[in-house]
Scaffold this motif. Structure first.
Motif, mmCIF file in Angstrom:
data_model
loop_
_atom_site.group_PDB
_atom_site.id
_atom_site.type_symbol
_atom_site.label_atom_id
_atom_site.label_comp_id
_atom_site.label_asym_id
_atom_site.label_seq_id
_atom_site.Cartn_x
_atom_site.Cartn_y
_atom_site.Cartn_z
ATOM 1 N N THR A 69 0.851 -1.265 -0.029
ATOM 2 C CA THR A 69 -0.147 0.129 0.041
ATOM 3 C C THR A 69 0.950 1.342 -0.149
ATOM 4 O O THR A 69 0.591 2.085 -0.927
ATOM 5 C CB THR A 69 -0.893 0.073 1.070
ATOM 6 N N GLU A 96 -2.703 1.922 9.701
ATOM 7 C CA GLU A 96 -3.198 1.909 8.518
ATOM 8 C C GLU A 96 -4.545 2.587 8.287
ATOM 9 O O GLU A 96 -5.003 2.970 7.004
ATOM 10 C CB GLU A 96 -3.407 0.144 8.539
ATOM 11 N N GLU A 97 -5.251 2.950 9.490
ATOM 12 C CA GLU A 97 -6.458 3.560 9.260
ATOM 13 C C GLU A 97 -6.303 4.868 9.201
ATOM 14 O O GLU A 97 -7.088 5.596 8.395
ATOM 15 C CB GLU A 97 -7.153 3.621 10.670
ATOM 16 N N ASP A 101 -8.548 5.666 1.660
ATOM 17 C CA ASP A 101 -9.008 4.659 0.877
ATOM 18 C C ASP A 101 -8.472 4.617 -0.746
ATOM 19 O O ASP A 101 -7.894 3.727 -1.244
ATOM 20 C CB ASP A 101 -10.210 4.437 0.820
ATOM 21 N N ASN A 102 -8.194 6.089 -1.021
ATOM 22 C CA ASN A 102 -8.027 6.201 -2.465
ATOM 23 C C ASN A 102 -6.425 6.590 -2.741
ATOM 24 O O ASN A 102 -6.227 6.967 -3.753
ATOM 25 C CB ASN A 102 -8.828 7.516 -3.012
ATOM 26 N N SER A 103 -5.625 6.268 -1.645
ATOM 27 C CA SER A 103 -4.373 6.764 -1.577
ATOM 28 C C SER A 103 -3.584 5.911 -2.683
ATOM 29 O O SER A 103 -2.491 6.267 -3.031
ATOM 30 C CB SER A 103 -3.905 6.587 -0.321
#
Length: 107
Positions: A69, A96-97, A101-103
């Motif tokens: 990620t 992680e939070e 989401d779109n990163s």
């Protein structure tokens, strides 16, 4: 044929020098832009590595999914923000939070 055309279209020395100067300036600007892009990529790579190093030191392991990620994030501002946030999180899950989401969308 090209030599004849080139001679026919020759500029006076002052204009020729001005043209060459502008061409050189343009070439330098293009090189700088490319260099800036390369520098930004290097900074992003370094930022990613620093995040991973900090997480590794603090929490002893980093899931491969998180590594992937982070490697997909190209936004330098986001990476810098995440690097600073790495210092204060209490777990890898909490870190992680923080990742939008779109990163992982590549620009």
């Amino acid at each position: 044929m090209f030599k004849i055309i080139d001679k026919m279209m020759a500029l006076p020395p002052a204009l020729q020098q001005n043209l060459e100067s502008k061409i050189n300036q343009y070439e330098e600007e293009q090189k700088m832009e490319l260099l800036s892009t390369m520098e930004e990529r290097g900074m992003a790579k370094n930022c990613r590595q620093n995040i991973l190093d900090l997480l590794q030191v603090r929490f002893l392991s980093v899931p491969e999914t998180l590594v992937e990620t982070l490697n997909n994030i190209e936004d330098l501002a986001l990476l810098k923000q995440l690097l600073l946030e790495t210092i204060g999180v209490n777990s890898v899950a909490e870190f992680e939070e923080l990742i939008p989401d779109n990163s992982s969308d590549k620009n």
